[in-house]
Design an enzyme around this catalytic site. Structure first.
Site, PDB file in Angstrom:
ATOM      1  N   SER A  27       0.796  -1.222   0.000  1.00  0.00           N
ATOM      2  CA  SER A  27       0.000   0.000   0.000  1.00  0.00           C
ATOM      3  C   SER A  27       0.833   1.279   0.000  1.00  0.00           C
ATOM      4  CB  SER A  27      -0.957   0.024   1.198  1.00  0.00           C
ATOM      5  OG  SER A  27      -0.245   0.199   2.407  1.00  0.00           O
ATOM      6  N   LYS A  32       0.604   4.696   6.741  1.00  0.00           N
ATOM      7  CA  LYS A  32       0.058   5.518   5.654  1.00  0.00           C
ATOM      8  C   LYS A  32       0.692   6.904   5.733  1.00  0.00           C
ATOM      9  CE  LYS A  32      -2.992   2.224   4.827  1.00  0.00           C
ATOM     10  NZ  LYS A  32      -2.772   1.306   3.681  1.00  0.00           N
TER      11      LYS A  32
END
Length: 234
Positions: free
Chosen positions: A27, A106
């Site tokens: 990701s 993230k």
């Protein structure tokens, strides 16, 4: 005696200064490497920065999943054997075993008070500051793996009801509550980030209290050693 002192110091460092984490997925490509069955990057995450200030746009942060929406697929990494689980928990205090929690990594895109949405005609994320006269500002994101899906297909203003779709296209606008963050993966097509959790109690945002620290360095493998840079997209 010396071993005991070293163990205490190590535990204090892990608790208050920082610890290593493993990247489990793709990701955050290309910034951080990870995938199922491969050797993911080992990163060092320090806690000191956020004792004195809050995370800023562009920071790469590790946080624990704040709601059931984020954690529904998480399975404990601890043994079902009581004795082995006890040893694993003990070693976790020294950073030798990962914590038994759903830690995610993230990039911070927007912070408390800002409003975020996708997209403008060029497929860029837009952020609006919470101040009089503010206008929507497109983000400059040189770190992303791929441009937004359908980048050449302008956002359709006649369908503002579309909160998010499987291609990762339109979402928002979402106003980030004070003390929270809007986070997204650099690999937008492969990241189940804030966009995927807008139906939860925080509208997909992450409370700063759930942030474990700031990713600052890739420590393994040897060919990937280097700094993890904060790049403010705003």
């Amino acid at each position: 005696m010396l071993i005991g002192i070293a163990a205490v110091i190590t535990a204090l460092v892990v608790t208050f200064i920082g610890r290593p984490y493993v990247i489990p997925s793709q990701s955050m490509e290309p910034t951080l490497h990870g995938c199922a069955g491969c050797t993911g990057d080992r990163i060092y995450v320090q806690k000191l920065s956020y004792y004195f200030s809050d995370p800023k746009p562009g920071d790469v942060v590790v946080f624990v999943g704040p709601t059931d929406s984020w954690n529904r697929h998480y399975r404990s990494i601890r043994s079902t054997n009581t004795a082995v689980r006890g040893v694993q928990n003990f070693l976790s205090f020294f950073g030798l075993v990962p914590p038994d929690e759903n830690d995610l990594v993230k990039r911070v895109i927007a912070t408390g008070g800002q409003t975020v949405k996708c997209c403008d005609e060029q497929g860029r994320i837009l952020v609006l500051d919470d101040e009089p006269g503010a206008t929507w500002q497109p983000l400059d994101e040189p770190y992303i793996q791929t441009s937004n899906p359908d980048r050449n297909n302008p956002f359709n203003p006649e369908r503002p009801d579309i909160p998010f779709n499987a291609g990762g296209r339109a979402f928002g606008p979402v106003k980030v509550p004070a003390g929270n963050l809007w986070v997204m993966g650099d690999n937008r097509r492969e990241s189940a980030d804030s966009r995927y959790h807008m139906d939860d109690e925080y509208q997909g945002t992450v409370p700063i209290s759930d942030v474990r620290g700031k990713a600052v360095f890739k420590i393994w493998p040897l060919g990937r050693i280097g700094f993890v840079r904060s790049e403010d997209p705003q």
